[in-house]
Design a protein around this motif. Structure first.
Motif, PDB file in Angstrom:
ATOM      1  N   LYS A  62       8.194  35.218   8.653  1.00  0.00           N
ATOM      2  CA  LYS A  62       7.445  35.099   9.909  1.00  0.00           C
ATOM      3  C   LYS A  62       8.339  34.515  11.004  1.00  0.00           C
ATOM      4  N   ASP A  63       9.150  33.501  10.663  1.00  0.00           N
ATOM      5  CA  ASP A  63      10.087  32.924  11.641  1.00  0.00           C
ATOM      6  C   ASP A  63      11.089  33.965  12.123  1.00  0.00           C
ATOM      7  N   ALA A  64      11.600  34.785  11.208  1.00  0.00           N
ATOM      8  CA  ALA A  64      12.578  35.815  11.577  1.00  0.00           C
ATOM      9  C   ALA A  64      11.962  36.804  12.569  1.00  0.00           C
ATOM     10  N   GLN A  65      10.745  37.243  12.284  1.00  0.00           N
ATOM     11  CA  GLN A  65      10.061  38.181  13.182  1.00  0.00           C
ATOM     12  C   GLN A  65       9.790  37.539  14.537  1.00  0.00           C
ATOM     13  N   THR A  66       9.279  36.293  14.498  1.00  0.00           N
ATOM     14  CA  THR A  66       8.958  35.572  15.731  1.00  0.00           C
ATOM     15  C   THR A  66      10.210  35.393  16.586  1.00  0.00           C
ATOM     16  N   SER A  67      11.322  35.033  15.952  1.00  0.00           N
ATOM     17  CA  SER A  67      12.575  34.810  16.661  1.00  0.00           C
ATOM     18  C   SER A  67      13.120  36.106  17.271  1.00  0.00           C
ATOM     19  N   ALA A  68      13.134  37.186  16.495  1.00  0.00           N
ATOM     20  CA  ALA A  68      13.632  38.472  17.014  1.00  0.00           C
ATOM     21  C   ALA A  68      12.765  38.944  18.186  1.00  0.00           C
ATOM     22  N   LEU A  69      11.441  38.836  18.041  1.00  0.00           N
ATOM     23  CA  LEU A  69      10.528  39.233  19.126  1.00  0.00           C
ATOM     24  C   LEU A  69      10.714  38.354  20.362  1.00  0.00           C
ATOM     25  N   ALA A  70      10.913  37.053  20.156  1.00  0.00           N
ATOM     26  CA  ALA A  70      11.101  36.142  21.288  1.00  0.00           C
ATOM     27  C   ALA A  70      12.376  36.495  22.061  1.00  0.00           C
ATOM     28  N   LYS A  71      13.460  36.772  21.330  1.00  0.00           N
ATOM     29  CA  LYS A  71      14.714  37.174  21.987  1.00  0.00           C
ATOM     30  C   LYS A  71      14.497  38.447  22.792  1.00  0.00           C
ATOM     31  N   CYS A  72      13.808  39.393  22.188  1.00  0.00           N
ATOM     32  CA  CYS A  72      13.551  40.687  22.827  1.00  0.00           C
ATOM     33  C   CYS A  72      12.656  40.530  24.056  1.00  0.00           C
ATOM     34  N   ASN A  73      11.549  39.818  23.884  1.00  0.00           N
ATOM     35  CA  ASN A  73      10.586  39.693  24.981  1.00  0.00           C
ATOM     36  C   ASN A  73      11.083  38.821  26.129  1.00  0.00           C
ATOM     37  N   SER A  74      12.079  37.967  25.877  1.00  0.00           N
ATOM     38  CA  SER A  74      12.609  37.125  26.952  1.00  0.00           C
ATOM     39  C   SER A  74      13.922  37.669  27.510  1.00  0.00           C
ATOM     40  N   ASP A  75      14.253  38.910  27.190  1.00  0.00           N
ATOM     41  CA  ASP A  75      15.490  39.546  27.663  1.00  0.00           C
ATOM     42  C   ASP A  75      15.559  39.513  29.187  1.00  0.00           C
ATOM     43  N   PRO A  76      16.545  38.801  29.757  1.00  0.00           N
ATOM     44  CA  PRO A  76      16.630  38.697  31.218  1.00  0.00           C
ATOM     45  C   PRO A  76      16.923  40.039  31.912  1.00  0.00           C
ATOM     46  N   ALA A  77      17.549  40.961  31.217  1.00  0.00           N
ATOM     47  CA  ALA A  77      17.852  42.267  31.830  1.00  0.00           C
ATOM     48  C   ALA A  77      16.574  43.047  32.145  1.00  0.00           C
ATOM     49  N   ARG A  78      15.556  42.875  31.305  1.00  0.00           N
ATOM     50  CA  ARG A  78      14.278  43.562  31.518  1.00  0.00           C
ATOM     51  C   ARG A  78      13.343  42.749  32.376  1.00  0.00           C
ATOM     52  N   ASN A  79      13.388  41.439  32.208  1.00  0.00           N
ATOM     53  CA  ASN A  79      12.511  40.538  32.948  1.00  0.00           C
ATOM     54  C   ASN A  79      11.038  40.928  32.801  1.00  0.00           C
ATOM     55  N   GLY A  80      10.644  41.283  31.571  1.00  0.00           N
ATOM     56  CA  GLY A  80       9.251  41.598  31.282  1.00  0.00           C
ATOM     57  C   GLY A  80       8.786  42.991  31.659  1.00  0.00           C
ATOM     58  N   ARG A  81       9.673  43.808  32.231  1.00  0.00           N
ATOM     59  CA  ARG A  81       9.251  45.149  32.662  1.00  0.00           C
ATOM     60  C   ARG A  81       9.026  46.085  31.468  1.00  0.00           C
TER      61      ARG A  81
END
Length: 104
Positions: A62-81
């Motif tokens: 669960k930590d691995a999934q949460t961490s990978a998703l957090a990195k992905c969702n906070s990607d500054p290049a996308r900025n949530g788009r």
């Protein structure tokens, strides 16, 4: 007319050639090339833009999934788009066909 992408439905063991929508430069990153050898628990998150994020050696799956998703969702290049990220793989099992956006 929409075209089906079989790799978006792939379910099986991690296979670099089956990862959908990523660019060659992403495919060539050492951590992507060697993901199958990375320390477990581990997970990959993917965004429809072809962005890929890996977390390995976490305390739990669960930590691995949460961490990978957090990195992905906070990607500054996308900025949530263009929406959130999906869990692509858990350990060496590809689960993209489940369209999961949170850790399980």
């Amino acid at each position: 007319m929409s075209k089906d992408m079989p790799r978006l439905h792939y379910a099986g063991k991690y296979d670099l050639s089956q990862i959908p929508i990523i660019r060659r430069i992403t495919r060539q990153r050492p951590e992507v090339q060697n993901y199958d050898k990375a320390m477990e628990p581990k997970a990959i998150a993917i965004h429809p833009w072809g962005k890929l994020f890996i977390s390995a050696g976490d305390p739990s799956l669960k930590d691995a999934q949460t961490s990978a998703l957090a990195k992905c969702n906070s990607d500054p290049a996308r900025n949530g788009r263009d929406g959130g990220c999906f869990v692509y793989a858990i350990n060496t099992d590809v689960v993209i066909d489940e369209r999961r956006m949170q850790a399980k």
